[in-house]
Write a protein that holds these residues in place. Structure first.
Motif, PDB file in Angstrom:
ATOM      1  N   SER A  15       0.832  -1.212   0.000  1.00 50.13           N
ATOM      2  CA  SER A  15       0.000   0.000   0.000  1.00 50.13           C
ATOM      3  C   SER A  15       0.866   1.263   0.000  1.00 50.13           C
ATOM      4  O   SER A  15       1.720   1.450   0.865  1.00 50.13           O
ATOM      5  CB  SER A  15      -0.913  -0.092   1.236  1.00 50.13           C
ATOM      6  N   ILE A  19       2.035   1.960   6.379  1.00 50.15           N
ATOM      7  CA  ILE A  19       3.120   1.780   7.354  1.00 50.15           C
ATOM      8  C   ILE A  19       4.121   0.732   6.846  1.00 50.15           C
ATOM      9  O   ILE A  19       5.338   0.903   6.976  1.00 50.15           O
ATOM     10  CB  ILE A  19       2.516   1.361   8.716  1.00 50.15           C
ATOM     11  N   ASP A  38       2.041  -9.020   0.027  1.00 49.90           N
ATOM     12  CA  ASP A  38       0.708  -8.392   0.046  1.00 49.90           C
ATOM     13  C   ASP A  38      -0.243  -9.252  -0.790  1.00 49.90           C
ATOM     14  O   ASP A  38       0.183 -10.250  -1.370  1.00 49.90           O
ATOM     15  CB  ASP A  38       0.772  -6.937  -0.475  1.00 49.90           C
ATOM     16  N   TYR A 155     -12.014  -5.023  16.151  1.00 49.92           N
ATOM     17  CA  TYR A 155     -10.628  -4.606  15.830  1.00 49.92           C
ATOM     18  C   TYR A 155      -9.819  -4.491  17.119  1.00 49.92           C
ATOM     19  O   TYR A 155      -8.676  -4.965  17.197  1.00 49.92           O
ATOM     20  CB  TYR A 155     -10.672  -3.276  15.072  1.00 49.92           C
ATOM     21  N   THR A 190      -2.616   7.123   6.865  1.00 50.54           N
ATOM     22  CA  THR A 190      -2.453   6.168   5.762  1.00 50.54           C
ATOM     23  C   THR A 190      -3.824   6.037   5.102  1.00 50.54           C
ATOM     24  O   THR A 190      -4.735   6.795   5.438  1.00 50.54           O
ATOM     25  CB  THR A 190      -2.012   4.779   6.283  1.00 50.54           C
TER      26      THR A 190
HETATM   27  P1  NAD Z   1      -2.974   0.154   4.834  1.00 47.68           P
HETATM   28  O1  NAD Z   1      -4.398  -0.137   4.502  1.00 47.68           O
HETATM   29  O2  NAD Z   1      -2.284   1.275   4.129  1.00 47.68           O
HETATM   30  O3  NAD Z   1      -2.081  -1.151   4.663  1.00 47.68           O
HETATM   31  C1  NAD Z   1      -2.531  -2.429   5.011  1.00 47.68           C
HETATM   32  C2  NAD Z   1      -2.004  -3.415   3.991  1.00 47.68           C
HETATM   33  O4  NAD Z   1      -2.385  -4.730   4.387  1.00 47.68           O
HETATM   34  C3  NAD Z   1      -2.553  -3.184   2.568  1.00 47.68           C
HETATM   35  O5  NAD Z   1      -1.479  -3.114   1.657  1.00 47.68           O
HETATM   36  C4  NAD Z   1      -3.419  -4.419   2.326  1.00 47.68           C
HETATM   37  O6  NAD Z   1      -3.478  -4.826   0.969  1.00 47.68           O
HETATM   38  C5  NAD Z   1      -2.729  -5.441   3.203  1.00 47.68           C
HETATM   39  N1  NAD Z   1      -3.565  -6.584   3.539  1.00 47.68           N
HETATM   40  C6  NAD Z   1      -4.884  -6.590   3.893  1.00 47.68           C
HETATM   41  N2  NAD Z   1      -5.305  -7.847   4.092  1.00 47.68           N
HETATM   42  C7  NAD Z   1      -4.234  -8.662   3.868  1.00 47.68           C
HETATM   43  C8  NAD Z   1      -4.042 -10.055   3.895  1.00 47.68           C
HETATM   44  N3  NAD Z   1      -5.051 -10.891   4.190  1.00 47.68           N
HETATM   45  N4  NAD Z   1      -2.819 -10.552   3.616  1.00 47.68           N
HETATM   46  C9  NAD Z   1      -1.793  -9.711   3.298  1.00 47.68           C
HETATM   47  N5  NAD Z   1      -1.924  -8.369   3.238  1.00 47.68           N
HETATM   48  C10 NAD Z   1      -3.129  -7.854   3.525  1.00 47.68           C
HETATM   49  O7  NAD Z   1      -2.970   0.379   6.413  1.00 47.68           O
HETATM   50  P2  NAD Z   1      -1.861   0.911   7.453  1.00 47.68           P
HETATM   51  O8  NAD Z   1      -2.488   2.053   8.137  1.00 47.68           O
HETATM   52  O9  NAD Z   1      -0.539   1.046   6.802  1.00 47.68           O
HETATM   53  O10 NAD Z   1      -1.877  -0.314   8.484  1.00 47.68           O
HETATM   54  C11 NAD Z   1      -0.765  -1.152   8.720  1.00 47.68           C
HETATM   55  C12 NAD Z   1      -0.947  -1.821  10.074  1.00 47.68           C
HETATM   56  O11 NAD Z   1      -0.924  -0.826  11.099  1.00 47.68           O
HETATM   57  C13 NAD Z   1      -2.273  -2.560  10.241  1.00 47.68           C
HETATM   58  O12 NAD Z   1      -2.057  -3.746  10.981  1.00 47.68           O
HETATM   59  C14 NAD Z   1      -3.105  -1.590  11.034  1.00 47.68           C
HETATM   60  O13 NAD Z   1      -4.134  -2.240  11.765  1.00 47.68           O
HETATM   61  C15 NAD Z   1      -2.048  -0.993  11.938  1.00 47.68           C
HETATM   62  N6  NAD Z   1      -2.410   0.294  12.529  1.00 47.68           N
HETATM   63  C16 NAD Z   1      -2.664   1.378  11.736  1.00 47.68           C
HETATM   64  C17 NAD Z   1      -3.015   2.585  12.319  1.00 47.68           C
HETATM   65  C18 NAD Z   1      -3.312   3.825  11.505  1.00 47.68           C
HETATM   66  O14 NAD Z   1      -3.787   4.811  12.086  1.00 47.68           O
HETATM   67  N7  NAD Z   1      -3.035   3.844  10.216  1.00 47.68           N
HETATM   68  C19 NAD Z   1      -3.101   2.680  13.711  1.00 47.68           C
HETATM   69  C20 NAD Z   1      -2.841   1.554  14.485  1.00 47.68           C
HETATM   70  C21 NAD Z   1      -2.481   0.368  13.879  1.00 47.68           C
END
Ligand code: NAD
Length: 249
Positions: A15, A19, A38, A155, A190
């Motif tokens: 993505s 992150i 991914d 979640y 993100t």
């Molecule tokens: P994002 O949506 O940009 O990235 C998530 C990625 O996971 C995507 O590329 C998606 O294709 C991939 N994905 C989804 N299902 C999948 C699967 N079954 N197998 C493999 N890949 C899969 O989101 P992000 O904000 O970069 O989140 C990254 C991590 O950080 C997540 O675990 C999220 O829960 C956690 N997080 C994010 C935040 C925030 O505010 N952005 C806060 C706390 C935790």
């Protein structure tokens, strides 16, 4: 160069503004061979090629145990070792407690929690052989305070499960010199929030963040760098908050 010659796998790293992708860029800058995993093979390959020649992009749905094992095999064929795993793949759904349907529960628990288990199980045998490894699990402030801003209760449950799983893994795998730590990001800019972050909501959220800004993907990537590298050689079972002070405890 904190990760010279290390082979680092990152799930959910294709993505563009995510992150995982930011972490891949930071790791590549520090000399790692980075493996982007991914859902979509083309996207994963593109993300890897953007980093340079020595990186690899593979399709891997972390809810599928076979796919995790196959990805680990492909990594071993190409690089012969695995030093770091970032369990970053995650999805969220902004729904209320009574609206959680079985399929919502399954989807959110499967990617965030089951995926962390399966991908870790896929790399631990090799890390045990090497007698070294660092596994980093992406939890969330939502696990600690019972709901972040966007994620529903399922979640929070999934990310709470990630914390427990990470700590138990740290205890069991420590004697093999495999460290396991978790990160609890606050609200990071993100695409995971979709278009739900309106200007009003953003202003409201900022009132509760002492550092007075939302997080950037690089803020979390830099915490991953610390936990992946030998800078954290004596740290395992820890939880690192990257939340701007949104939760101080
Ligand atoms: P994002 O949506 O940009 O990235 C998530 C990625 O996971 C995507 O590329 C998606 O294709 C991939 N994905 C989804 N299902 C999948 C699967 N079954 N197998 C493999 N890949 C899969 O989101 P992000 O904000 O970069 O989140 C990254 C991590 O950080 C997540 O675990 C999220 O829960 C956690 N997080 C994010 C935040 C925030 O505010 N952005 C806060 C706390 C935790």
């Amino acid at each position: 160069m904190l990760l010279a010659d290390k082979v680092c796998l990152i799930t959910g790293a294709a993505s563009q503004r995510g992150i995982g992708r930011a972490t891949a860029r930071v790791f590549a800058k520090h000399g790692a061979s980075t493996v982007i995993l991914d859902l979509d093979e083309t996207q994963a390959r593109l993300a890897a090629s953007e980093l340079g020649d020595k990186h690899l992009g593979l399709a891997c749905n972390v809810t599928d145990k076979r796919a995790c094992l196959d990805a680990a095999d492909r990594v071993l064929q190409k690089f012969g070792r695995v030093d770091v795993l970032i369990n970053n793949a995650g999805i969220t759904q902004p729904i209320k407690f009574m609206d959680i349907k079985p399929e919502n529960y399954d989807a959110v628990l499967d990617v965030n929690l089951r995926g962390t288990l399966y991908m870790s199980q896929a790399v631990v045998p090799q890390m045990r052989k090497q007698r070294s490894g660092s596994i980093i699990c992406m939890s969330s402030v939502s696990a600690q305070r019972g709901g972040g801003i966007f994620g529903g209760p399922h979640y929070s449950a999934a990310k709470g499960g990630v914390l427990g799983l990470g700590k138990a893994m740290a205890r069991e795998l420590g004697p093999d010199n495999i460290r396991v730590n978790s990160i609890t990001p606050g609200l990071i800019q993100t695409d995971i929030t979709g278009d739900k972050l309106t200007d009003d909501l953003r202003a409201e959220i900022l009132k509760g963040i002492p550092l007075n800004r939302l997080g950037a993907a690089d803020d979390v990537a830099n915490a991953c760098l610390f936990l992946a590298s030998d800078l954290s050689a004596y740290t395992t079972g820890a939880v690192i908050d990257v939340n701007g002070g949104m939760l101080i405890h």
